[in-house]
Design a protein around this motif. Structure first.
Motif, PDB file in Angstrom:
ATOM      1  N   ALA A 131      29.824 -28.425   0.514  1.00 54.99           N
ATOM      2  CA  ALA A 131      29.467 -27.049   0.890  1.00 54.99           C
ATOM      3  C   ALA A 131      30.260 -26.017   0.098  1.00 54.99           C
ATOM      4  O   ALA A 131      29.794 -24.892  -0.096  1.00 54.99           O
ATOM      5  N   VAL A 135      30.489 -20.173   3.809  1.00 56.66           N
ATOM      6  CA  VAL A 135      29.228 -20.893   3.956  1.00 56.66           C
ATOM      7  C   VAL A 135      28.931 -21.156   5.433  1.00 56.66           C
ATOM      8  O   VAL A 135      27.778 -21.049   5.867  1.00 56.66           O
ATOM      9  N   ASP A 161      25.565 -19.760   6.968  1.00 58.05           N
ATOM     10  CA  ASP A 161      24.645 -20.718   7.589  1.00 58.05           C
ATOM     11  C   ASP A 161      24.301 -20.293   9.016  1.00 58.05           C
ATOM     12  O   ASP A 161      23.159 -20.426   9.456  1.00 58.05           O
TER      13      ASP A 161
END
Length: 196
Positions: free
Chosen positions: A118, A178, A182
């Motif tokens: 990620a 991230v 997300d």
């Protein structure tokens, strides 16, 4: 009485805007518009949540030097070379495939492993933040002969340890960014009003 201003409101608005500018749905939906004109910021439901995300993102991005480094694994495999010489810098990232972990080849002796896949999805422009750090530490020979002869004193070996420390912090910033983006992308937006 004089005019009173609520500075917290100004900060909350700034945080909100910062979060919206990191929203993957917003960035994808308005990608063409964002290349041609100033962004138009929509008013999303749950302003407080977006402002909190923006505050967290700003703290990560501005204070990247102070975040706790990601627990990466340093692998040393010394190669054979002449005494007193340093290994040749490689500075190549190898992202993990399928959600696994990746690594960075620092030089002929050192690799950094245990970097979540990620971490490579957080991008600064057209490359990951990890690749940006590596590129900034590469030895580049100036084209001008005078500059190359007199001022080209940068050697990666002198900055290797500080680059590894920075890399571990950038991995933390990338992974946490991230996770937030997300969460933004996962929001159910079916009942949201259409942007004006």
């Amino acid at each position: 009485m004089g005019e009173t201003r609520n500075h917290a409101t100004n900060d909350l608005i700034f945080n909100y805007v910062y979060a919206v500018l990191h929203d993957p749905v917003y960035l994808e939906t308005y990608a063409l518009n964002l290349k041609r004109e100033f962004p138009r910021i929509p008013f999303y439901p749950d302003f407080a949540r977006w402002a909190a995300w923006g505050e967290t993102l700003m703290a990560l991005h501005i204070g990247y030097e102070d975040v706790a480094p990601w627990a990466v694994e340093r692998i040393e495999t010394p190669g054979k070379r002449a005494a007193g010489t340093t290994p040749k810098p490689v500075l190549k990232s190898q992202p993990g495939a399928g959600g696994g972990t990746g690594n960075v080849v620092v030089d002929g002796d050192t690799q950094i492993a245990g970097i979540p896949a990620a971490a490579w999805t957080y991008r600064l422009g057209n490359r990951s933040a990890i690749d940006w750090v590596l590129d900034q530490h590469k030895e580049k020979k100036p084209r001008d002969a005078t500059i190359a002869a007199k001022f080209n004193t940068y050697r990666f070996a002198d900055y290797k340890e500080s680059m590894i420390a920075l890399l571990a912090r950038v991995v933390r910033v990338s992974v946490e960014t991230v996770a937030i983006t997300d969460a933004m992308a996962a929001l159910d937006r079916t009942d949201w009003p259409a942007p004006a």
